[in-house]
Design an enzyme around this catalytic site. Structure first.
Site, PDB file in Angstrom:
ATOM      1  N   LYS A 143     -20.297  13.075 -11.612  1.00 27.42           N
ATOM      2  CA  LYS A 143     -19.439  12.760 -10.535  1.00 27.42           C
ATOM      3  C   LYS A 143     -19.163  13.951  -9.633  1.00 27.42           C
ATOM      4  CE  LYS A 143     -18.176   8.452 -12.607  1.00 27.42           C
ATOM      5  NZ  LYS A 143     -19.297   7.680 -12.056  1.00 27.42           N
ATOM      6  N   HIS A 169     -26.920   3.020 -18.418  1.00 29.28           N
ATOM      7  CA  HIS A 169     -27.947   3.182 -17.379  1.00 29.28           C
ATOM      8  C   HIS A 169     -28.925   4.197 -17.738  1.00 29.28           C
ATOM      9  CE1 HIS A 169     -24.696   0.915 -15.603  1.00 29.28           C
ATOM     10  NE2 HIS A 169     -23.859   1.590 -15.227  1.00 29.28           N
TER      11      HIS A 169
END
Ligand code: NAD
Length: 484
Positions: free
Chosen positions: A331, A240
């Site tokens: 995260k 990504h």
């Protein structure tokens, strides 16, 4: 301004792994929304193919439930739901044996576009390709769609490319990076190449550095086993963030066509320097008030898998030599935010003297949430006696600017699945791109392994490990905030 819907011809779409999480959460709702938009004709068929011994009716029940959950607004229309369910079929099938292949073959029409979506674990990609070929299911109008992860490293990506290439032409292989399907990611290209304003400044002469941040508040629950083997570098950076880097840094393609765009992206990846070890920071969320630590979640108190990575990359070409790119992703961070900040250099000379302060323009491209762009410009601070300057944002939210009918743009999977049917590969990764990305990623990971690197802990709900701030500070720069 209402978005246009261009209808496609009838097609057969087989979803291997049709009962799985991705199929039910993303692919099926995306197809439903395109059906509601009138993009595909009644004659189209969606065929779920998975290991479970379900009947067509029980599979339709599963689909109806996932529409209720993941397409709540449109699934309130019973006529639309029933119309969609009539197009749904199911075949129990095993990718690793002959079970189910003959019934699948009988279901398919010969004269139309045929797409096989591999929504199964990566170990089944090769066997599926082989069986499709062995059962003569691949017509010239056939496409296959392959989900991430595409390989675990360069060697496995090469092997997978070779397997797929022995059964399909590159023009039939659609490797998904769902980031490329996001409306705002495509907008990156529109902003860069649709405006005269930015491109002349888009180089190392005027750009001090570029920051790419993909911050997530979610953890890894439900994906522990996969994530423990992958980590943020493989899970996010190699694909990504690399794709965002390519779109922001590539030369203008001659046209918006698959190979023209992908050739330019590939050149960016190939021009990336190896990353110096002191230009990378790895982190692992350690728990705190906002949840459990990584090691507790995966049940391994010695895990050295990173859930955060920040690095400084260099692109060695004429356009970007001397302009660093800072990339970070993680995260359990403070906010969900994907943003690219293009930080321009200071004006070469200040006519206002020292007391006016130093000011530089910055262009922020917000990919999610609150998609839009903000340009920081410098103006005079009002009301003061002297000439003091202040930075103010020129802010544009795409949703506000484009009007209420565009508040709910198609999601990434809607765009990508329809591109597969239309045969447009622009937003899909080519095999050589994926391999080049792994060739850049592998030595970084090998270096960590060789040095026995242990990620730095960071508190859940924070902006990441402190060392990531140091990475910037050493260069007399700082990260822009992670704002929702
Ligand atoms: P899942 O475990 O929920 O579903 C797997 C599906 O594969 C099930 O339908 C199962 O019946 C089927 N299956 C398993 N073995 C089979 C066999 N031998 N023959 C035929 N079918 C078989 O997995 P998922 O989360 O839906 O992920 C599917 C793929 O998509 C994986 O490659 C994953 O990495 C990728 N992916 C998933 C997500 C996500 O959000 N779930 C996101 C990105 C990529």
């Amino acid at each position: 301004m209402v978005s246009r819907v261009i209808p496609v011809d009838p097609f057969d779409l087989v979803i291997f792994g049709g009962t799985g999480d991705l199929a039910q959460r993303k692919i099926v709702p995306a197809l439903f929304r395109r059906y509601c938009a009138g993009q595909w004709p009644e004659a189209t068929r969606i065929i779920g193919a998975a290991r479970g011994a379900l009947t067509v009716e029980s599979f339709r029940d599963i689909v109806a439930e996932s529409l209720r959950q993941y397409a709540p607004k449109r699934s309130k229309d019973p006529e639309a739901v029933n119309g969609f369910l009539q197009r749904i079929n199911y075949v129990p099938l095993d990718a690793l044996s002959e079970d189910g292949w003959a019934p699948l073959s009988e279901l398919l029409s010969t004269d139309r576009i045929r797409a096989f979506y591999f929504s199964v674990g990566p170990r089944l990609f090769g066997p599926l390709a082989e069986r499709i070929r062995a059962h003569n299911l691949a017509t010239p109008q056939t496409r296959i769609v392959v989900e991430k992860p595409f390989g675990h490293d360069l060697e496995s990506a090469r092997a997978l490319n070779a397997t797929l290439a022995s059964h399909f032409d590159e023009g039939q292989i659609y490797r998904i990076d769902h980031y490329l399907g996001k409306e705002t990611v495509q907008n990156l290209m529109a902003v860069r190449f649709g405006n005269m304003l930015f491109e002349p400044l888009w180089n190392s002469q005027y750009v001090d550095h570029i920051q790419i941040t993909v911050a997530e508040t979610v953890g890894i629950d439900g994906r522990e086993e996969y994530y423990e083997r992958a980590g943020a570098m493989r899970d996010m950076m190699q694909n990504h963030l690399m794709q965002l880097l390519c779109l922001i840094a590539m030369e203008p393609p001659a046209k918006f066509d698959p190979d023209a765009v992908r050739d330019e992206k590939l050149k960016v990846i190939r021009a990336l320097d190896p990353v110096e070890p002191h230009h990378i920071v790895r982190g692992q969320f350690a728990g705190g008030k906002q949840g459990r630590g990584y090691r507790e979640v995966v049940g391994n108190n010695r895990s050295t898998t990173e859930s955060y990575v920040a690095l400084r990359a260099h692109i060695s070409n004429w356009r970007w030599a001397g302009t660093p790119f800072y990339l970070r992703t993680g995260k359990e961070l403070v906010a969900r935010s994907s943003v690219i900040n293009v930080m321009f250099k200071d004006a070469p000379h200040s006519i206002f003297g020292e007391e006016a302060g130093r000011h530089a323009n910055a262009l922020s491209i917000r990919l999610q949430p609150n998609e839009g762009i903000t340009l920081k410009v410098t103006i005079k601070e009002p009301g003061q006696g002297g000439m003091r300057l202040v930075d103010v944002p020129l802010d544009m939210s795409f949703a506000e600017a484009l009007g209420p009918e565009n508040q709910d743009p198609p999601d990434a999977y809607e765009r990508l699945v329809m591109d597969v049917i239309r045969g447009n590969q622009t937003l899909f990764m080519r095999g050589d791109e994926v391999e080049a990305a792994w060739a850049w990623t592998d030595p970084i990971i090998a270096g960590w392994q060789a040095r026995g690197d242990v990620p730095k802990p960071y508190e859940n709900g924070s902006t990441g490990p402190g060392d990531a701030e140091l990475l910037m500070k050493r260069d007399h720069r700082r990260w822009q905030g992670i704002n929702p």
